[in-house]
Enzyme design. Structure first.
Site: not given
Lengths: 469, 459
Positions: B145, B230, B232, B268
């Site tokens: 990311y 992470d 997410i 998300k």
């Protein structure tokens, strides 16, 4: 090498301080009129609970704001997706206009210079990241808000050097005190990057005088440093002298577009004026484009929820509401302040004359066993555990003089305030009685062997020792 | 001496990168089906816009969940003054339950370990502040990311040491690659404090298989360094294999749990980036305590906590939501990737996320970074699609692009597919004119001076 960072394992978060310990005690035994009438009354929380009815009636009249609707149309999707760190334009506009209104429209603010942050907590930290390197310092007049130790220092590595203010002149900032602070910084090998003041002051509850503000502008001009004015309580000024914003001073001195203009930054929030600390609405206002640009990017780490921005943009755009709120809120604060002051007077306790804030700066020096911070702590513990009032000791605010306490008045009902004053009076009466009975006692040592929390005696001015922690 | 800090004046925020040109092109000329059908279509924004109807419906049916409605206003005051950094207990419980459900109930989460952050952005920065000192480093498998450079490093002073993965093994993270990166760091006197992964992966859209996840846990355990996962995109998994959370894996392994931390968010999975709900979930008590204090810098608005506490406590709603979102993402993903296949464009096989990793290596004029940038500029400026070039994710292999598929409606997606088909066709037919166009665009690219990403690539 530690498993965790230095920051995780140090205590620069400041939460081992008595300020927070008092809260913990309150949490264990909170007062409730019906369910726990002998519990601890919270007077250490600077909240404004006096005007919720005004907010609630506005909500009643404005259902769209609640239901993610604008003109009857759903804008839920738009809000759910809105994470632009420039903030909701309608909200920023309403906010700067509100800030202006609070200042009697003597100054106006530009929406392009405001940065939204998750509370003033985040605003203050962000400004430190923008203006100072780790190891550099900001000067803060004492006494100051205990949370600054965490907000300004913890993750930024910035240091605080105190500008010592005393009761000799009502804790006002003097040129001498600033010079001494500079010398102290030099001794500690710290480069001073600026001054941070809270105006109106927490914990004093006073607005800064024009003299002080002018003095500050002189200093930052001469030293080529920044000035941050945390004006979080600007809407709580309930009597004269009125609030003079630093921006007004700069305007009066024709400082627009000069170098010093760019080094003055304001912090604001809706947590105190509107009583909405849960909503996490803070703001940085700066005339320096680079600061605005950097702070805007940093605000990514703590943006204001779009749901909340939308609600408040509707609320603050309603000028009829804001005008009425500002004046009514002030009236109620003034009234409540008067009740606290007169309650204290009945107990033979005076406080610093104040015209703002959600608290009074109370003088209990005459109740100390000795002019020491140790004695202040003893008195404080007695007040928390025995009298059952959580108030904030001056040492937690870095006050240099023992015996001062911050007492909040806007976070409980009138009845609760009354009760707290009754408890306090009873306590003072009892120790005065004890004092009278003890006054013939020769040996102080013997007395000390008994529980120290049982009595105090009147302080002789000759015994005063300054600066002791 | 600068009047502002170094942090304020450097470009650690990452926004000087040329990749923002794609966004600028979109902002200047955004596609609209009727008002601007020739505009740029946004395929660079990883948003989940597919299930708002479900959420809106719930909100309409549950007015008490809003503190501003007649039904909910009696709690307005209590919520408005609630700024306790522990967060509303109901909120923590609801989030913990949602996290468990999003992982198929294969693991449960303790509400007392839930710590708030200002979005995952704030949460990722917070965990760095807790685990590493300025100058320390974290291993980050690439492609990763793009904003990690800002979130993990900018104000924390923590370094990122990328561990490059490539197509030779489908971008898998191998123990060997990690060991090699760790060794190199040791030799360069870089103090590695941990490894951070995104699972499901952004930008790949893939989930880590159980064995790989176990090997990562084993690696960090051996080195006594942290593992930050992470997660997410946890509930955006739309086809098999199912999502395996690190929380699940440590249930069946011996490891030091003080080293395990999860980052989560509702941006998300639920499509609510505006609400700024970031979560740090640590198995380390000290980190939870310290993190909680730090969360003061980015608490979730109590108004939002309250709404979501109600919503996520509604089992019926949540169960249905998770099934629906999965279905819709699967359909969208299928339509887009099938459409691309038909014009000879393949993507990395993926089962999660709001995007896929598109292979345009065969369209590169030169198999270099410059070739990728040139192709990218053509796609943005001529084909008018804002996609994200692999180099913006620190991918060392030119020719890969991340394409988002959940942030537009079906019709817009079809327009995008049509344009790609046309472009591929045109590219096949006319080699020479395309070359000239690319070199003109490349010239303008190098002028932009995007030195950070382009010339300072780590190997």
């Amino acid at each position: 090498m530690g498993l965790l960072s230095g920051k995780a394992t140090c205590n620069t978060h400041g939460q081992d301080s008595s300020y927070f310990l008092g809260w913990q005690e309150y949490e264990k035994n909170p007062y409730d009129e019906v369910q726990n009438p002998t519990g601890i009354i919270q007077m250490g929380l600077a909240e404004n609970q006096l005007s919720f009815d005004l907010l609630e009636s506005w909500l009643d009249r404005n259902p769209d704001a609640a239901g993610f609707k604008r003109d009857g149309q759903s804008i839920f999707r738009e809000l759910a997706l809105f994470q632009d760190y420039h903030g909701l334009p309608a909200f920023k506009k309403a906010l700067v206009e509100f800030m202006s209104e609070i200042r009697g429209n003597k100054v106006t603010f530009d929406t392009s210079k405001i940065v939204l942050t998750a509370g003033a907590t985040s605003a203050n930290e962000t400004l430190m990241f923008c203006l100072a390197e780790p190891g550099e310092a900001f000067l803060l007049p004492t006494p100051y808000y205990p949370g600054f130790d965490r907000d300004l220092k913890w993750r930024t590595g910035v240091e605080i050097v105190p500008i010592q203010c005393t009761s000799l002149n009502g804790f006002q900032i003097t040129e001498t005190a600033i010079e001494e602070a500079y010398q102290l910084a030099q001794k500690r090998h710290l480069k001073v990057k600026g001054v941070l003041v809270t105006n109106p002051s927490n914990p004093l509850g006073t607005t800064m005088s024009r003299n002080e503000l002018n003095l500050l502008v002189n200093i930052i001009t001469e030293k080529n440093i920044h000035l941050i004015s945390d004006e979080i309580y600007s809407g709580t000024v309930f009597s004269s002298p009125g609030f003079v914003s630093i921006m007004e001073i700069l305007k009066d001195r024709n400082c627009e577009n000069t170098q010093v203009w760019n080094r003055v930054h304001i912090v604001y929030s809706l947590s105190k004026d509107l009583g909405l600390p849960g909503f996490r609405v803070g703001a940085i206002y700066s005339n320096d484009d680079m600061v605005v640009a950097a702070a805007t990017k940093m605000s990514s780490f703590g943006l204001v929820s779009s749901q909340t921005q939308y609600l408040l943009s509707a609320l603050l755009s309603d000028k009829k509401f804001t005008q009425n709120y500002i004046s009514e809120n002030k009236k109620r604060l003034k009234q409540r302040h008067r009740k606290l002051v007169s309650g204290l007077e009945k107990a033979g306790i005076s406080c610093l004359k104040s015209n703002a804030g959600l608290f009074c700066w109370v003088d209990m020096r005459h109740l100390l066993r000795s002019n020491t911070f140790e004695a202040e702590m003893e008195l404080w513990k007695k007040i928390v555990y025995d009298v059952k009032l959580n108030i904030s000791p001056g040492s937690s605010c870095h006050c240099t003089e023992p015996g001062w306490f911050r007492v909040c008045f806007a976070n409980m009902s009138e009845d609760t305030l009354k009760l707290s004053m009754q408890r306090l009076k009873a306590f003072v009466d009892s120790i005065t009685t004890t004092l009278h009975n003890q006054s013939n006692h020769q040996s102080i040592k013997n007395s000390r062997r008994r529980s120290l929390t049982k009595w105090v005696f009147r302080l002789s001015f000759d015994d005063r020792v300054t600066g002791e922690r | 001496m600068g009047i502002l800090s170094k942090i304020a004046t450097n470009n650690g925020h990452g926004e000087d990168s040329a990749y923002f040109d794609g966004w600028k092109a979109f902002d200047r000329n955004p596609f609209h089906p009727t008002q601007n059908p020739g505009g740029v279509i946004q395929l660079g924004l990883a948003e989940n816009q597919l299930c708002f109807d479900l959420i809106k419906d719930w909100i309409t049916k549950n007015p008490y969940a809003s503190i501003c409605t007649a039904e909910g206003v009696e709690v307005f005051k209590d919520i408005a003054i609630f700024q306790d950094y522990h967060g509303l207990p109901e909120f923590r419980q609801a989030v913990a339950k949602f996290m468990g459900k999003g992982r198929g109930g294969r693991v449960t989460f303790d509400p007392d370990r839930i710590v708030m952050g200002g979005g995952a952005t704030g949460a990722n920065e917070l965990i760095m502040f807790c685990l590493a000192n300025p100058g320390d480093a974290f291993l980050v498998p690439s492609p990763y990311y793009a904003a990690f450079d800002r979130d993990l490093s900018w104000r924390t002073g923590v370094q990122i040491v990328p561990v490059h993965c490539d197509i030779s093994n489908n971008f898998k993270i191998t123990r060997e690659a990690l060991e090699a990166a760790y060794e190199r760091a040791q030799e360069a006197s870089i103090n590695i404090k941990g490894l951070i992964i995104t699972n499901p992966s952004n930008p790949l859209g893939t989930t880590l298989d159980r064995d790989t996840l176990k090997s990562l846990v084993s690696f960090i355990n051996d080195k006594n360094i942290h593992l930050v996962c992470d997660e997410i995109y946890a509930a955006t998994v739309f086809s098999s294999p199912k999502f395996t959370s690190v929380a699940e894996v440590i249930q069946e392994m011996d490891c030091n749990r003080d080293l395990i931390h999860i980052i989560y968010s509702l941006s998300k999975d639920m499509g609510l980036p505006g609400f700024r709900v970031g979560i740090v979930y640590s198995f380390n008590d000290t980190v939870v305590n310290c993190g909680r204090k730090m969360s003061s810098f980015g608490l979730v608005s109590s108004q939002t906590q309250y709404l979501l506490a109600s919503m996520l406590s509604d089992d019926e709603f949540v169960d249905n939501f998770l099934v629906e979102t999965s279905k819709r993402l699967a359909k969208r993903h299928h339509n887009f990737t099938k459409g691309l296949e038909q014009v000879g464009i393949n993507c990395l096989k993926s089962n999660a996320g709001l995007f896929f990793w598109m292979d345009l290596r065969h369209l590169l004029k030169e198999k270099t970074l410059e070739g990728e940038i040139a192709l990218w500029r053509t796609i943005v400026n001529d084909v008018k699609l804002n996609v994200s070039p692999g180099s913006s994710f620190q991918c060392t292999e030119p020719g890969w692009f991340r394409v988002c598929f959940a942030n537009m409606d079906d019709d817009t997606l079809q327009v995008a597919l049509n344009r790609i088909a046309a472009f591929v066709q045109q590219d096949k037919e006319s080699e020479k004119p395309t070359k000239k166009r690319c070199s003109r665009i490349f010239a303008s690219a190098s002028h932009r001076g995007s030195t950070n990403k382009v010339s300072c690539r780590r190997t």
